[in-house]
Design a protein around this motif. Structure first.
Motif, PDB file in Angstrom:
ATOM      1  N   ARG A  84       0.886  -1.243   0.041  1.00 24.19           N
ATOM      2  CA  ARG A  84      -0.082   0.020  -0.201  1.00 24.19           C
ATOM      3  C   ARG A  84       0.883   1.111   0.167  1.00 24.19           C
ATOM      4  O   ARG A  84       1.851   1.390   0.805  1.00 24.19           O
ATOM      5  CB  ARG A  84      -0.849   0.063   1.243  1.00 24.19           C
ATOM      6  N   ARG A  85       0.135   2.192  -0.580  1.00 22.27           N
ATOM      7  CA  ARG A  85       1.261   3.366  -0.879  1.00 22.27           C
ATOM      8  C   ARG A  85       0.279   4.499  -0.018  1.00 22.27           C
ATOM      9  O   ARG A  85      -0.784   4.443  -0.148  1.00 22.27           O
ATOM     10  CB  ARG A  85       1.266   3.905  -2.224  1.00 22.27           C
ATOM     11  N   SER A  86       0.895   4.960   0.978  1.00 22.07           N
ATOM     12  CA  SER A  86       0.220   6.172   1.419  1.00 22.07           C
ATOM     13  C   SER A  86       1.102   7.342   1.953  1.00 22.07           C
ATOM     14  O   SER A  86       2.045   7.128   2.271  1.00 22.07           O
ATOM     15  CB  SER A  86      -0.404   5.517   2.910  1.00 22.07           C
ATOM     16  N   LEU A  87       0.375   8.345   2.114  1.00 18.04           N
ATOM     17  CA  LEU A  87       0.843   9.655   2.578  1.00 18.04           C
ATOM     18  C   LEU A  87       1.511   9.623   4.142  1.00 18.04           C
ATOM     19  O   LEU A  87       2.476   9.827   4.393  1.00 18.04           O
ATOM     20  CB  LEU A  87       0.094  10.896   2.378  1.00 18.04           C
ATOM     21  N   ASP A 119      -3.081  17.130   3.661  1.00 21.43           N
ATOM     22  CA  ASP A 119      -2.421  16.555   2.601  1.00 21.43           C
ATOM     23  C   ASP A 119      -1.427  17.702   2.186  1.00 21.43           C
ATOM     24  O   ASP A 119      -0.195  17.354   1.692  1.00 21.43           O
ATOM     25  CB  ASP A 119      -3.009  15.877   1.408  1.00 21.43           C
ATOM     26  N   PRO A 154       1.726   7.879  -2.388  1.00 23.76           N
ATOM     27  CA  PRO A 154       0.871   7.571  -3.436  1.00 23.76           C
ATOM     28  C   PRO A 154       1.183   8.233  -4.747  1.00 23.76           C
ATOM     29  O   PRO A 154       1.758   9.030  -4.769  1.00 23.76           O
ATOM     30  CB  PRO A 154      -0.335   8.082  -2.948  1.00 23.76           C
ATOM     31  N   GLU A 155       0.747   7.701  -5.957  1.00 22.52           N
ATOM     32  CA  GLU A 155       0.914   7.946  -7.295  1.00 22.52           C
ATOM     33  C   GLU A 155       0.962   9.401  -7.611  1.00 22.52           C
ATOM     34  O   GLU A 155       1.524  10.148  -8.009  1.00 22.52           O
ATOM     35  CB  GLU A 155       0.344   7.128  -8.305  1.00 22.52           C
ATOM     36  N   HIS A 157       0.887  11.824  -5.541  1.00 19.13           N
ATOM     37  CA  HIS A 157       1.899  12.889  -4.697  1.00 19.13           C
ATOM     38  C   HIS A 157       3.281  12.677  -5.173  1.00 19.13           C
ATOM     39  O   HIS A 157       4.306  13.280  -4.632  1.00 19.13           O
ATOM     40  CB  HIS A 157       1.880  12.668  -3.480  1.00 19.13           C
TER      41      HIS A 157
END
Length: 168
Positions: A84-87, A119, A154-155, A157
């Motif tokens: 998982r990608r996450s800020l 964000d 995340p893509e 960002h």
């Protein structure tokens, strides 16, 4: 299982001269007794389980079993994400990397990033930290931090954090 640092791990992280490599130090920082192996795997990568197991064998970690939760029905069992990608993961990672730096600017950047809520503020603080990190660390270290952020951001960002120039 939720690994937690032992007194040996706390001493090793404080000393900065223990025989730990960067991945081991990162794993120890993230093992706070609140994250389980799945979360640590998402933050550390595919070899998280063997890394955690080795740190346990070496006496740096001990495992805590979480309180048993009611088991979900098969219809509601979520499918685990492989990566998982996450800020939030990027923010936590960079906070940990800034905490390892012994530089006054790193402490200020850590405070700034810690205080972000939205964000846009988080992306801006990540960009500032990456722009100033080369003055505090070696090129290889900066490269590894950028690569890890490339894996967890995340893509939407990625370009804003890693490629966009800072305003003058």
């Amino acid at each position: 299982m939720q690994p937690r640092k032992t007194d040996l791990a706390h001493a090793a992280l404080q000393a900065h001269r223990a025989s730990l490599d960067l991945r081991q130090r990162r794993a120890l920082i993230l093992c706070d007794g609140k994250r389980d192996l799945a979360e640590l795997g998402a933050l550390l990568g595919d070899d998280a389980a063997p890394l955690i197991a080795q740190l346990q064998r070496d006496g740096y970690l001990h495992a805590e079993q979480p309180d048993p939760a009611p088991s979900p029905s098969p219809e509601t069992t979520p499918v685990p994400a492989t990566r998982r990608r996450s800020l939030l993961a990027a923010r936590i990672y960079l906070l940990d990397m800034l905490a390892l730096q012994r530089h006054p600017a790193a402490a200020r950047l850590h405070q700034l990033l810690q205080a972000t809520r939205g964000d846009a503020d988080t992306v801006h603080a990540l960009r500032l930290a990456l722009a100033q990190l080369p003055a505090m660390a070696s090129d290889g270290y900066v490269g590894r931090v950028r690569e890890r952020l490339r894996e967890v951001l995340p893509e939407p960002h990625l370009a804003a954090v890693l490629d966009a120039p800072l305003p003058a």
